[in-house]
Design a protein around this motif. Structure first.
Motif, PDB file in Angstrom:
ATOM      1  N   ALA A   3      -8.059  -4.696  35.335  1.00 45.79           N
ATOM      2  CA  ALA A   3      -8.129  -4.850  33.884  1.00 45.79           C
ATOM      3  C   ALA A   3      -7.782  -3.535  33.194  1.00 45.79           C
ATOM      4  CB  ALA A   3      -9.523  -5.307  33.476  1.00 45.79           C
ATOM      5  N   SER A  23      -3.739  -6.232  30.931  1.00 46.78           N
ATOM      6  CA  SER A  23      -4.298  -7.174  31.896  1.00 46.78           C
ATOM      7  C   SER A  23      -5.790  -7.357  31.649  1.00 46.78           C
ATOM      8  CB  SER A  23      -4.073  -6.653  33.316  1.00 46.78           C
ATOM      9  OG  SER A  23      -4.730  -7.476  34.253  1.00 46.78           O
ATOM     10  N   ASP A  24      -6.265  -8.577  31.927  1.00 40.60           N
ATOM     11  CA  ASP A  24      -7.703  -8.851  31.860  1.00 40.60           C
ATOM     12  C   ASP A  24      -8.319  -8.947  33.249  1.00 40.60           C
ATOM     13  OD1 ASP A  24      -6.617 -11.220  32.675  1.00 40.60           O
ATOM     14  OD2 ASP A  24      -7.497 -12.452  31.100  1.00 40.60           O
ATOM     15  N   GLY A  25      -7.585  -8.580  34.259  1.00 39.27           N
ATOM     16  CA  GLY A  25      -8.068  -8.597  35.629  1.00 39.27           C
ATOM     17  C   GLY A  25      -7.653  -9.829  36.414  1.00 39.27           C
ATOM     18  N   SER A  26      -6.988 -10.774  35.762  1.00 34.21           N
ATOM     19  CA  SER A  26      -6.534 -11.974  36.465  1.00 34.21           C
ATOM     20  C   SER A  26      -5.200 -11.691  37.162  1.00 34.21           C
ATOM     21  CB  SER A  26      -6.397 -13.139  35.492  1.00 34.21           C
ATOM     22  OG  SER A  26      -5.388 -12.877  34.545  1.00 34.21           O
ATOM     23  N   GLY A  27      -4.609 -12.725  37.719  1.00 30.62           N
ATOM     24  CA  GLY A  27      -3.374 -12.560  38.471  1.00 30.62           C
ATOM     25  C   GLY A  27      -2.129 -12.360  37.621  1.00 30.62           C
ATOM     26  N   SER A  28      -2.193 -12.703  36.339  1.00 32.81           N
ATOM     27  CA  SER A  28      -1.021 -12.541  35.473  1.00 32.81           C
ATOM     28  C   SER A  28      -1.402 -11.723  34.242  1.00 32.81           C
ATOM     29  CB  SER A  28      -0.468 -13.908  35.052  1.00 32.81           C
ATOM     30  OG  SER A  28      -1.445 -14.635  34.361  1.00 32.81           O
TER      31      SER A  28
END
Length: 73
Positions: A3, A23-28
């Motif tokens: 993130a 990014s929020d830490g997810s995959g995209s």
């Protein structure tokens, strides 16, 4: 991807090519922006063609190697 946000620039043929990613830490990524080199090369254009004829715009674009598709945003 962890993130946070990041900006990375690389040298390309016409100048600096930059990428901004959030990014929020997810995959995209949540947001991703590309800053093409021709976009920044357009800033001095008004000073370069000041006092010139309309026909001088095309050779000036060619002189700074401006790619119109990169600036069409």
């Amino acid at each position: 991807m962890p993130a946070g946000e990041a900006y990375r620039a690389v040298e390309s043929a016409n100048g600096e090519l930059g990428f901004y990613v959030v990014s929020d830490g997810s995959g995209s990524p949540v947001k991703m922006r590309c800053r093409p080199p021709s976009f920044i090369n357009m800033q001095p254009l008004t000073k370069m063609i000041s006092g010139s004829l309309l026909a001088d715009i095309v050779p000036t674009f060619d002189m700074i190697n401006m790619i119109g598709g990169e600036c069409d945003r």
